[in-house]
Design a protein around this motif. Structure first.
Motif, PDB file in Angstrom:
ATOM      1  N   ALA A  39       0.536  -0.846   0.484  1.00  0.00           N
ATOM      2  CA  ALA A  39       0.218   0.477  -0.179  1.00  0.00           C
ATOM      3  C   ALA A  39       0.631   1.303   0.111  1.00  0.00           C
ATOM      4  O   ALA A  39       0.863   1.814  -0.894  1.00  0.00           O
ATOM      5  CB  ALA A  39      -1.249   0.105   0.855  1.00  0.00           C
ATOM      6  N   HIS A  87      -5.014   1.441  -1.267  1.00  0.00           N
ATOM      7  CA  HIS A  87      -6.888   1.000  -0.915  1.00  0.00           C
ATOM      8  C   HIS A  87      -6.890  -0.705  -0.447  1.00  0.00           C
ATOM      9  O   HIS A  87      -6.695  -0.719   0.646  1.00  0.00           O
ATOM     10  CB  HIS A  87      -8.023   2.087  -1.852  1.00  0.00           C
ATOM     11  N   TRP A  90      -4.186  -1.519   1.641  1.00  0.00           N
ATOM     12  CA  TRP A  90      -4.033  -1.645   2.833  1.00  0.00           C
ATOM     13  C   TRP A  90      -5.217  -2.141   3.818  1.00  0.00           C
ATOM     14  O   TRP A  90      -5.322  -2.487   4.643  1.00  0.00           O
ATOM     15  CB  TRP A  90      -4.060  -0.015   2.990  1.00  0.00           C
ATOM     16  N   THR A  91      -6.476  -1.727   2.736  1.00  0.00           N
ATOM     17  CA  THR A  91      -7.957  -2.641   3.627  1.00  0.00           C
ATOM     18  C   THR A  91      -8.014  -4.378   3.249  1.00  0.00           C
ATOM     19  O   THR A  91      -8.463  -4.656   4.057  1.00  0.00           O
ATOM     20  CB  THR A  91      -8.868  -2.217   2.575  1.00  0.00           C
TER      21      THR A  91
END
Length: 221
Positions: A39, A87, A90-91
């Protein structure tokens, strides 16, 4: 033999929390695997592309010409694509399709080659023509799983670069030399094949494997 993908009769008619849990697919309850390093790298690539685009817009405030430049188009697509991929990393969500990530890599590499084969213009900069392509290359080699590119991508990825080249060859001033046009067209056709071939033989990055998956699928990309 029973089909493990089907829901049994008792499970299908179960009610309450137990029934809901029984009907939930295993993929829906799998633990989230976040990838902060990927990320961060992709966010940095996004910032690099956006900075280069902003500098180009400040130095040459002509939106139609800016939007027609292939290098700027590739970097704009890279900024959007890598932001979305950052994104997801990261998630801990599913990675972006290799069809998209490979297309961005090919577009950026082709833009870098075009920048060095043709006279530089006021709209390009080292950030757009060098830094962003190198970042995308490093992300592909160091942070993604190998053998995800498929042979049909070899004819899908060059479609837009060849279309753009055909539309801009005779509109550029002065006209682009025919030898340069043929060189860029050849590179647009060969780059996907080279990229796919490298992807099939390159080693996997030494990242931690998924402990839950019995096949050892790595949470890359």
């Amino acid at each position: 033999m029973s089909d493990p993908t089907r829901t049994s009769q008792s499970t299908r008619h179960a009610t309450g929390p137990a029934g809901a849990a029984a009907r939930t697919p295993a993929a829906a309850v799998a633990p989230t695997v976040r990838r902060p390093l990927a990320a961060a790298v992709r966010a940095l690539i996004t910032a690099t592309a956006l900075t280069g685009l902003a500098l180009a817009a400040l130095r040459f405030p002509d939106p139609p010409r800016l939007l027609a430049d292939f290098t700027l188009q590739a970097n704009l697509a890279a900024a959007l694509g890598f932001a979305f991929s950052a994104h997801r990393a990261w998630t801990g969500r599913r990675p972006v399709s290799p069809r998209l990530t490979g297309a961005l890599l090919v577009f950026l590499t082709l833009a870098a080659l075009t920048h060095h084969l043709t006279p530089p213009t006021s709209t390009t900069s080292p950030l757009l023509a060098t830094a962003t392509p190198l970042g995308a290359l490093a992300d592909w080699l160091l942070l993604t799983a190998p053998r995800t590119f498929r042979l049909p991508y070899a004819w899908q990825w060059p479609l837009y670069p060849l279309l753009h080249l055909s539309l801009t060859t005779f509109l550029s001033s002065p006209p682009r030399p025919l030898s340069t046009t043929l060189t860029i067209a050849t590179a647009a056709c060969l780059l996907p094949l080279i990229t796919i071939a490298i992807d099939q033989v390159r080693p996997a990055p030494p990242l931690h494997r998924n402990r839950i998956s019995p096949t050892g699928i790595s949470p890359l990309k």
